[in-house]
Motif scaffolding. Structure first.
Motif, PDB file in Angstrom:
ATOM      1  N   LYS A  71       1.981   9.898  12.258  1.00  0.00           N
ATOM      2  CA  LYS A  71       0.665   9.455  11.797  1.00  0.00           C
ATOM      3  C   LYS A  71       0.806   8.880  10.396  1.00  0.00           C
ATOM      4  N   GLY A  72      -0.260   8.279   9.904  1.00  0.00           N
ATOM      5  CA  GLY A  72      -0.234   7.711   8.573  1.00  0.00           C
ATOM      6  C   GLY A  72      -0.330   8.775   7.503  1.00  0.00           C
ATOM      7  N   THR A  73       0.034   8.382   6.296  1.00  0.00           N
ATOM      8  CA  THR A  73      -0.105   9.260   5.138  1.00  0.00           C
ATOM      9  C   THR A  73      -1.500   9.088   4.567  1.00  0.00           C
ATOM     10  N   ALA A  74      -2.191  10.214   4.307  1.00  0.00           N
ATOM     11  CA  ALA A  74      -3.578  10.171   3.845  1.00  0.00           C
ATOM     12  C   ALA A  74      -3.638  10.262   2.326  1.00  0.00           C
ATOM     13  N   PHE A  75      -4.441   9.401   1.755  1.00  0.00           N
ATOM     14  CA  PHE A  75      -4.758   9.474   0.329  1.00  0.00           C
ATOM     15  C   PHE A  75      -6.196   9.986   0.235  1.00  0.00           C
ATOM     16  N   ARG A  76      -6.338  11.178  -0.286  1.00  0.00           N
ATOM     17  CA  ARG A  76      -7.614  11.887  -0.213  1.00  0.00           C
ATOM     18  C   ARG A  76      -8.339  11.912  -1.556  1.00  0.00           C
ATOM     19  N   GLY A  77      -9.677  11.978  -1.450  1.00  0.00           N
ATOM     20  CA  GLY A  77     -10.492  12.141  -2.644  1.00  0.00           C
ATOM     21  C   GLY A  77     -10.431  10.963  -3.588  1.00  0.00           C
ATOM     22  N   LEU A  78     -10.530   9.741  -3.044  1.00  0.00           N
ATOM     23  CA  LEU A  78     -10.439   8.540  -3.867  1.00  0.00           C
ATOM     24  C   LEU A  78     -11.794   8.188  -4.485  1.00  0.00           C
ATOM     25  N   ALA A  79     -11.743   7.360  -5.520  1.00  0.00           N
ATOM     26  CA  ALA A  79     -12.947   6.800  -6.165  1.00  0.00           C
ATOM     27  C   ALA A  79     -13.936   7.878  -6.595  1.00  0.00           C
ATOM     28  N   PHE A  80     -13.429   9.012  -7.012  1.00  0.00           N
ATOM     29  CA  PHE A  80     -14.301  10.142  -7.338  1.00  0.00           C
ATOM     30  C   PHE A  80     -14.979   9.971  -8.694  1.00  0.00           C
ATOM     31  N   ASP A  81     -16.117  10.638  -8.842  1.00  0.00           N
ATOM     32  CA  ASP A  81     -16.850  10.734 -10.116  1.00  0.00           C
ATOM     33  C   ASP A  81     -17.214   9.372 -10.696  1.00  0.00           C
ATOM     34  N   SER A  82     -17.591   8.429  -9.848  1.00  0.00           N
ATOM     35  CA  SER A  82     -17.916   7.099 -10.363  1.00  0.00           C
ATOM     36  C   SER A  82     -19.102   6.519  -9.599  1.00  0.00           C
ATOM     37  N   ASP A  83     -19.969   5.839 -10.334  1.00  0.00           N
ATOM     38  CA  ASP A  83     -21.058   5.100  -9.709  1.00  0.00           C
ATOM     39  C   ASP A  83     -20.610   3.700  -9.290  1.00  0.00           C
ATOM     40  N   ASP A  84     -19.459   3.271  -9.823  1.00  0.00           N
ATOM     41  CA  ASP A  84     -19.019   1.885  -9.632  1.00  0.00           C
ATOM     42  C   ASP A  84     -17.869   1.805  -8.641  1.00  0.00           C
ATOM     43  N   ALA A  85     -17.520   0.562  -8.272  1.00  0.00           N
ATOM     44  CA  ALA A  85     -16.405   0.329  -7.363  1.00  0.00           C
ATOM     45  C   ALA A  85     -15.090   0.711  -8.044  1.00  0.00           C
ATOM     46  N   THR A  86     -14.153   1.192  -7.244  1.00  0.00           N
ATOM     47  CA  THR A  86     -12.811   1.531  -7.726  1.00  0.00           C
ATOM     48  C   THR A  86     -11.796   0.758  -6.899  1.00  0.00           C
ATOM     49  N   THR A  87     -10.861   0.091  -7.583  1.00  0.00           N
ATOM     50  CA  THR A  87      -9.847  -0.704  -6.889  1.00  0.00           C
ATOM     51  C   THR A  87      -8.470  -0.088  -7.125  1.00  0.00           C
ATOM     52  N   TYR A  88      -7.764   0.188  -6.019  1.00  0.00           N
ATOM     53  CA  TYR A  88      -6.401   0.705  -6.078  1.00  0.00           C
ATOM     54  C   TYR A  88      -5.436  -0.412  -5.687  1.00  0.00           C
ATOM     55  N   THR A  89      -4.374  -0.593  -6.465  1.00  0.00           N
ATOM     56  CA  THR A  89      -3.342  -1.587  -6.158  1.00  0.00           C
ATOM     57  C   THR A  89      -2.079  -0.862  -5.697  1.00  0.00           C
ATOM     58  N   PHE A  90      -1.687  -1.095  -4.437  1.00  0.00           N
ATOM     59  CA  PHE A  90      -0.490  -0.495  -3.851  1.00  0.00           C
ATOM     60  C   PHE A  90       0.658  -1.503  -3.956  1.00  0.00           C
ATOM     61  N   THR A  91       1.785  -1.083  -4.540  1.00  0.00           N
ATOM     62  CA  THR A  91       2.970  -1.938  -4.650  1.00  0.00           C
ATOM     63  C   THR A  91       4.168  -1.201  -4.070  1.00  0.00           C
ATOM     64  N   GLU A  92       4.797  -1.835  -3.065  1.00  0.00           N
ATOM     65  CA  GLU A  92       5.957  -1.201  -2.436  1.00  0.00           C
ATOM     66  C   GLU A  92       7.147  -1.292  -3.381  1.00  0.00           C
ATOM     67  N   THR A  93       7.801  -0.162  -3.619  1.00  0.00           N
ATOM     68  CA  THR A  93       8.957  -0.117  -4.523  1.00  0.00           C
ATOM     69  C   THR A  93      10.258   0.164  -3.785  1.00  0.00           C
ATOM     70  N   LYS A  94      10.160   0.624  -2.546  1.00  0.00           N
ATOM     71  CA  LYS A  94      11.351   0.895  -1.745  1.00  0.00           C
ATOM     72  C   LYS A  94      11.007   0.679  -0.282  1.00  0.00           C
ATOM     73  N   ALA A  95      11.838  -0.104   0.403  1.00  0.00           N
ATOM     74  CA  ALA A  95      11.620  -0.354   1.828  1.00  0.00           C
ATOM     75  C   ALA A  95      12.347   0.703   2.649  1.00  0.00           C
ATOM     76  N   PRO A  96      11.907   0.942   3.874  1.00  0.00           N
ATOM     77  CA  PRO A  96      12.640   1.861   4.740  1.00  0.00           C
ATOM     78  C   PRO A  96      14.080   1.363   4.942  1.00  0.00           C
ATOM     79  N   GLU A  97      14.975   2.264   5.214  1.00  0.00           N
ATOM     80  CA  GLU A  97      16.384   1.916   5.383  1.00  0.00           C
ATOM     81  C   GLU A  97      16.546   0.875   6.483  1.00  0.00           C
ATOM     82  N   GLY A  98      17.301  -0.198   6.155  1.00  0.00           N
ATOM     83  CA  GLY A  98      17.531  -1.263   7.112  1.00  0.00           C
ATOM     84  C   GLY A  98      16.498  -2.362   7.069  1.00  0.00           C
ATOM     85  N   TYR A  99      15.527  -2.224   6.169  1.00  0.00           N
ATOM     86  CA  TYR A  99      14.474  -3.224   6.075  1.00  0.00           C
ATOM     87  C   TYR A  99      14.467  -3.820   4.671  1.00  0.00           C
TER      88      TYR A  99
END
Length: 636
Positions: free
Chosen positions: A489-517
């Motif tokens: 299954k996928g990995t869950a990121f829980r409890g995001l954008a907490f304690d805010s009235d405004d929009a929250t933007t998360y930037t995901f950047t891959e730093t390591k690829a799976p082996e062989g990729y």
């Protein structure tokens, strides 16, 4: 007792027709013309007390005679009538004495100007009327001072509620014969006594069985007149007497009962929660008028039961002597402003009636002291976990609802406040073959355009990460690892954008690829934007998720959300309804890795790498061609 200008007009009417009784009071609701000659008790309007499930007994205390009318048929108005008591006069006077005297036997201030009570030989008390009431009979005095009306809600405008109840109790104790008993159905909005034409007159109505708990007290006693017979028609209006007096509606009356309500909410906007979020809960309720409406009600109870879900911490010690920032208030200030009540006016204790360790009770030590007041309880709770499907805080009120039964309590009034969290699930699969799940991809995540990585706490089973409110907490990481194949299954990121009235933007950047990729010269980067939506009352109504993968769009499947930042999800994704069991908003996406460099977007580094590889292949090919030609020549 009546002291208004309208009652001055009534007194004048009574004085001018000694054998009759005319009533005048404040504005009344329209009469129910469909009840013919019945007496009807109806539920109060709006979110007030209801008749449903209650049992009432009616006692006839007087009949009508010599009714006079102005007008024809049922459009006429009663201008005068006689009241003829159907109860022994001595019983009436004894009941009046009970109602209008205090515990020491003295006439209450409200009646001192119109009545005297004198203790004679052997302690026998004699009642006489004076001044404006000097010429009234006992039944006329009752009709004047204890008469209810059609639409008064919590009081008999012509009587003190406690006095009316004492009068009713005294009559019943004296052996008053009942006329009839009716029970309203579970869904009924009214209860009616079916009177015949010979039954018309003045009635005492008492609730004799409270029925199922419904968040309300037992009804106050009521004195109400039936309609009048005018030929073949029924008249339900008594004309007002004197200047400024208004007409009186008879034959119908509103239930006289206190309803206890409770409202629980979070102070401020209902923001999303994360681990460590603190919320201030506010509970508003009201105490029945134990002291003024039921003076003989001894030792009533009033308790606020609070039941937070297990992921809310309200007491650091756990013994509830330190509920966080607890305040108990009542609207005792100027213009009904809330003020803190004295610490010795309430007790806080663990709720041993439940299995939850964090449940507690706030008990008023003397509820009668808060009679008719609004009470507010406020405290803070801290979110200790976001690994749950539901975060909810429930409150219910326990209160005494019957002065005749000290053990009778109602626990029905309840309300809950839900706290919502936002999650995001991310999976890793092979490019163009999402059946091949991958392990080992790593990402860093930044927030709202900053370069500082988000600090995460990883679960023991490595299935989820939650954002740490306190970035200095030990055991945190800047790097998240996706193990889709291992977890299935996928990995869950829980409890995001907490304690805010405004929009929250998360930037995901891959730093390591799976082996062989391939990671590529410019790694996979995408943003996830979460926008909480609030109603006018500050309640959270939904969360919008949108994803922007830019040039990497073909490597990210977020079709359930949106791949176009300019076109976020229409409406709300996975809206959690008011009555839904869960309180988690969630969305998911799948990132793909390739093992073929040609699939990657052609950044400068990727192009040079591709050219170098191509040149190498070309050189090898040329060399092989030369060798082949030499061999061919040698063969010749």
């Amino acid at each position: 007792m009546i002291t208004t200008k309208k009652m001055t007009a009534l007194v004048a009417a009574v004085a001018s027709t000694l054998s009759g009784m005319a009533l005048a009071n404040s504005a009344y609701a329209a009469a129910d013309t469909n009840t013919a000659n019945d007496i009807t008790i109806s539920s109060q309007n709006g979110n007030d007390s209801t008749v449903a499930g209650r049992t009432f007994t009616a006692y006839k205390i007087a009949s009508y005679s010599n009714a006079r009318f102005d007008g024809e048929g049922n459009a006429a108005k009663v201008t005068g009538y006689n009241l003829n008591s159907t109860v022994d006069d001595a019983k009436l006077r004894s009941a009046i004495i009970t109602a209008i005297t205090d515990a020491d036997g003295n006439v209450k201030d409200a009646y001192k100007n119109v009545a005297n009570v004198v203790a004679g030989q052997g302690g026998v008390k004699t009642l006489t009327f004076k001044n404006e009431d000097a010429n009234l009979s006992a039944i006329q005095f009752i009709a004047k001072h204890f008469y209810g009306n059609a639409d008064d809600v919590y009081t008999n405008n012509h009587a003190n509620n406690a006095d009316t109840r004492k009068f009713a109790d005294a009559l019943r104790t004296a052996g008053l014969t009942s006329f009839a008993t009716v029970t309203a159905g579970a869904n009924d909005a009214s209860a009616s006594f079916n009177l015949g034409d010979d039954d018309l007159g003045l009635y005492l109505i008492v609730e004799t069985s409270h029925g199922a708990a419904n968040g309300e007290t037992i009804s106050r006693a009521m004195v109400i007149g039936s309609v009048f017979k005018n030929g073949d028609a029924y008249v339900n209006t008594i004309a007002g007497q004197g200047d400024g007096a208004t007409d009186v509606t008879v034959g119908t009356i509103k239930l006289k009962s206190a309803k206890v309500t409770v409202d629980k909410e979070v102070v401020g906007n209902d923001q999303l929660i994360g681990l460590g979020s603190v919320r201030t809960f506010q509970i508003d309720t009201n105490v029945p008028n134990y002291k003024n409406d039921y003076q003989d009600w001894t030792n009533p109870v009033f308790k606020v039961h609070d039941n937070p879900s297990d992921n809310l911490t309200v007491s650091a010690k756990g013994d509830y002597t330190d509920v966080s920032n607890l305040k108990v208030q009542a609207n005792t200030g100027a213009d009904g402003a809330y003020e803190d009540v004295a610490a010795d006016a309430y007790t806080v204790s663990a709720d041993t009636t439940t299995d939850d360790a964090n449940d507690f009770i706030v008990s008023l030590n003397s509820p009668a002291d808060f009679s008719g007041k609004k009470v507010r309880v406020k405290y803070d709770a801290t979110v200790n976990s976001v690994v749950t499907g539901t975060t909810v805080n429930n409150t219910n009120i326990e209160f005494s609802n019957d002065p005749y039964d000290a053990s009778s309590v109602d626990t029905k009034p309840s309300d809950d406040e839900k706290l919502y969290q936002a999650d995001f699930d991310l999976s890793k699969v092979a490019f163009k073959n999402n059946t091949v799940q991958l392990d080992g991809a790593q990402f860093t995540v930044t927030k709202n355009g900053t370069d500082t990585p988000v600090r995460w706490k990883e679960s023991e089973d490595k299935s989820y990460y939650y954002e740490a409110k306190d970035s200095t907490e030990t055991g945190l990481t800047n790097t998240v690892t996706l193990n889709t194949a291992s977890l299935k299954k996928g990995t869950a990121f829980r409890g995001l954008a907490f304690d805010s009235d405004d929009a929250t933007t998360y930037t995901f950047t891959e730093t390591k690829a799976p082996e062989g990729y391939i990671l590529g010269g410019e790694p996979l980067t995408f943003t996830v934007k979460l926008t909480p939506k609030f109603g006018s009352d500050g309640e959270l109504t939904g969360v919008d998720y949108s994803v922007n993968a830019g040039k990497f769009a073909k490597f990210l499947d977020a079709s359930a959300i949106s791949l176009d930042a300019a076109k976020p999800t229409a409406g709300t994704l996975n809206t959690v309804g008011e009555n839904a069991t869960g309180t988690v908003y969630s969305a998911s996406a799948t990132a793909e890795n390739t093992d073929d460099l040609k699939d990657m977007p052609k950044t400068g580094a990727d192009v040079m790498t591709y050219i170098a590889v191509s040149v190498a292949f070309a050189t090898v090919g040329a060399a092989l061609a030369v060798v082949a030609r030499r061999r061919m020549k040698a063969g010749k």
